[in-house]
Write an enzyme that holds these catalytic residues in place. Structure first.
Site, PDB file in Angstrom:
ATOM      1  N   ASP A  92       0.861  -1.175   0.000  1.00  0.00           N
ATOM      2  CA  ASP A  92       0.000   0.000   0.000  1.00  0.00           C
ATOM      3  C   ASP A  92       0.903   1.233   0.000  1.00  0.00           C
ATOM      4  O   ASP A  92       2.121   1.131   0.126  1.00  0.00           O
ATOM      5  CB  ASP A  92      -0.977  -0.019   1.164  1.00  0.00           C
ATOM      6  N   SER A  93       0.302   2.392  -0.147  1.00  0.00           N
ATOM      7  CA  SER A  93       1.110   3.603  -0.322  1.00  0.00           C
ATOM      8  C   SER A  93       1.488   4.267   0.986  1.00  0.00           C
ATOM      9  O   SER A  93       2.244   5.228   0.990  1.00  0.00           O
ATOM     10  CB  SER A  93       0.328   4.612  -1.170  1.00  0.00           C
ATOM     11  N   GLY A  94       0.941   3.786   2.092  1.00  0.00           N
ATOM     12  CA  GLY A  94       1.163   4.449   3.365  1.00  0.00           C
ATOM     13  C   GLY A  94       0.189   5.570   3.631  1.00  0.00           C
ATOM     14  O   GLY A  94       0.195   6.163   4.716  1.00  0.00           O
ATOM     15  N   ASP A 146      -2.862   8.355  -1.849  1.00  0.00           N
ATOM     16  CA  ASP A 146      -4.178   8.976  -1.813  1.00  0.00           C
ATOM     17  C   ASP A 146      -4.480   9.468  -0.407  1.00  0.00           C
ATOM     18  O   ASP A 146      -3.749   9.165   0.531  1.00  0.00           O
ATOM     19  CB  ASP A 146      -5.252   7.968  -2.254  1.00  0.00           C
ATOM     20  N   GLN A 194     -11.658   6.719  -4.593  1.00  0.00           N
ATOM     21  CA  GLN A 194     -12.150   7.271  -3.333  1.00  0.00           C
ATOM     22  C   GLN A 194     -13.520   7.913  -3.557  1.00  0.00           C
ATOM     23  O   GLN A 194     -14.155   7.647  -4.560  1.00  0.00           O
ATOM     24  CB  GLN A 194     -11.135   8.264  -2.760  1.00  0.00           C
ATOM     25  N   ASP A 271      -7.633  -7.613   1.649  1.00  0.00           N
ATOM     26  CA  ASP A 271      -6.662  -7.714   2.739  1.00  0.00           C
ATOM     27  C   ASP A 271      -7.308  -7.183   3.998  1.00  0.00           C
ATOM     28  O   ASP A 271      -8.238  -6.371   3.934  1.00  0.00           O
ATOM     29  CB  ASP A 271      -5.390  -6.917   2.442  1.00  0.00           C
ATOM     30  N   HIS A 340      -4.516 -20.301  12.258  1.00  0.00           N
ATOM     31  CA  HIS A 340      -5.840 -20.841  11.943  1.00  0.00           C
ATOM     32  C   HIS A 340      -6.686 -19.833  11.178  1.00  0.00           C
ATOM     33  O   HIS A 340      -7.292 -20.162  10.144  1.00  0.00           O
ATOM     34  CB  HIS A 340      -6.593 -21.244  13.209  1.00  0.00           C
TER      35      HIS A 340
END
Length: 376
Positions: A92-94, A146, A194, A271, A340
Site C-alpha cells: 500500500d502507499s502508506g 491517496d 475514493q 486484505d 488458523h
C-alpha cells in the site's frame, strides 16, 4: 501482469480469474495476509506458504520506510529477498497510515508532512516520493498515494479530499512511468478509487481512475466507520464503472461476511488485519461460526480447534489446550490462532472460487453467511 477472467457466476457479479505476476500466479478471489513490517505477525515463512497457503501478501510503505528503512531493503535486493517470500507481494502507499496520524501530520497540495510514531522525527511524503519508495521496496503491485477520508466525512470534506487524491494520482502515474523497476521484474501501479459514501463522487472517481488504463484498480476509503450496507452500495456503484477485464481490490476489508458480500459484487482481492489481530485476542473464525477461546465452555472440550482442519494446527491442538494457552497467556496461543484464522480466510475465498466456477455461488453464500454469523 496479466488478468485472465475465467468465469462469472450466473446468479451474481462474482468472478473467478487468474492474476499472473513475475513472482507467480494468483487464483482469485484471493485474500492477502497483511505483513505490515515485512512479516505476517507471529507467523513463520513455512507456515505462511505451506499451512496457510498464502499466494500473495502485503507490505506497508509507511512502516517499512521508517523501519528498517530503504537502504537496508535495497541492499538486501528488495523486500522479497529481505523477508524470503518468493511469491507475489503488494505494497500500500502508506496513505492510510499517514492520514491516521491525527495531530502529528499536515496536509497540503504538495504532499503530507508527518512525524514518525517511533521517534517523532519529521518526514514528508509526496506522490513522487511514495512511488520511489515503492520502487525501492519492490512489490509486484504498488498502490497510488491517496487521502483516505473517514466514513463520516461530510460532502464538502469528501469533495476536497477527492480532488486532492485525483491530483496526486496524476503525479503518481507520471512518476511511475518516469522510473523503472530496480530488481529486474515487472511492477504494476493500481489507482485507488475514493469518494467516501457519496455515490456521485464514487462514480466520478471510478471514471477518472479507469481512464488511466491501469493493470488493476483498488477501492479505498471503505470500512472506515460507515454502515456495512453503505459499503456494499459503494462497491456496486464503483464496479459498474471499473473495467471488467482488470482486477478489483477492496482495501482493508474485512470480516468473512464482508468478503463474501464483496465477492458477490465483483471484487477480486482483499486484505485485512482482522484474522491475525482477532486471533491474538482469542477469536477464531470457522465455517460453523465464531469461537472465543477464553470462554470457560472450551476448558474440557478435547475436540480439534476446527474439525474441518483448514490447516495442520487445527487437527494437532484441542480447544481445551488452546483455551489453556490463552488463559496462561502463552505466546503460542496467539500464533496458533493467527495461523488458523489466516488459513480459514484462504479456505473461504478458495471455496468461493469453487462455487463461482460451479455457478452456484449465490446459493452457497446465503448458507455461509448464516453460519458465519453464529457465536459458538
Amino acid at each position: 501482469m496479466t488478468f485472465n477472467l475465467q468465469h462469472t457466476d450466473k446468479g451474481s457479479a462474482a468472478r473467478a480469474a487468474l492474476l499472473t505476476t513475475d513472482h507467480g500466479q494468483i487464483e482469485t478471489p484471493i485474500f492477502m495476509p497483511v505483513g505490515t513490517l515485512g512479516t505476517v505477525k507471529g507467523v513463520h515463512l513455512h507456515e505462511l506458504k505451506d499451512d496457510i497457503k498464502a499466494q500473495i501478501i502485503l507490505g506497508n510503505t509507511y512502516h517499512l520506510y521508517l523501519r528498517p528503512g530503504l537502504e537496508i531493503i535495497e541492499r538486501a535486493g528488495g523486500l522479497h529477498k529481505f523477508n524470503g517470500f518468493d511469491r507475489p507481494m503488494l505494497t500500500d502507499s502508506g496513505g492510510f497510515q499517514v492520514f491516521s496520524l491525527t495531530g502529528i501530520r499536515k496536509l497540503s497540495n504538495e504532499g503530507c508532512e508527518f512525524r514518525s510514531h517511533i521517534d517523532g522525527s519529521k518526514h514528508f511524503f509526496t506522490p513522487e516520493k511514495v512511488m520511489d519508495i515503492e520502487r525501492a521496496i519492490g512489490a509486484d503491485i504498488m498502490m497510488a498515494f491517496d487521502e483516505c477520508p473517514p466514513g463520516t466525512a461530510d460532502f464538502a470534506y469528501a469533495r476536497k479530499s477527492l480532488d486532492l487524491t485525483h491530483r496526486w494520482m496524476k503525479r503518481c502515474w507520471k512518476r511511475f512511468h518516469e522510473t523503472d523497476p530496480k530488481y529486474g521484474y515487472h511492477q504494476s501501479l493500481f489507482p485507488i478509487v475514493q469518494g467516501c459514501v457519496y455515490p456521485d463522487l464514487r462514480r466520478e472517481s471510478a471514471k477518472f481512475m479507469a481512464d488511466f488504463g491501469a493493470e488493476g484498480y483498488a477501492i479505498g476509503g471503505l470500512a472506515v466507520g460507515e454502515p456495512a450496507e453503505v459499503m456494499y452500495e459503494m462497491i456496486e456503484v464503483v464496479n459498474d464503472i471499473l473495467p471488467k477485464d482488470r482486477p478489483r481490490y477492496l482495501m482493508g476489508v474485512g470480516t468473512p461476511i464482508n468478503i463474501l458480500e464483496a465477492i458477490e459484487r465483483g471484487v477480486d482481492m482483499f486484505d485485512c488485519v482482522m484474522p491475525t489481530r482477532n486471533g491474538r485476542n482469542a477469536m477464531l473464525f470457522t465455517a460453523e461460526g465464531i469461537l472465543n477461546m477464553r470462554n470457560a465452555k472450551w476448558a474440557d472440550d478435547f475436540s480439534p480447534v476446527d474439525p474441518m482442519g483448514h490447516c495442520l494446527a487445527d487437527t494437532q491442538y484441542s480447544r481445551a489446550y488452546l483455551h489453556h494457552l490463552f488463559k496462561a497467556k502463552e505466546l503460542l496461543a496467539m500464533q496458533i490462532a493467527s495461523i488458523h484464522n489466516l488459513a480459514f480466510y484462504l479456505w473461504l475465498v478458495k471455496e468461493a472460487r469453487t462455487h463461482i466456477l460451479a455457478d452456484d455461488f449465490s446459493e452457497w453464500k446465503v448458507e455461509m453467511v448464516e453460519k458465519l454469523s453464529r457465536r459458538l
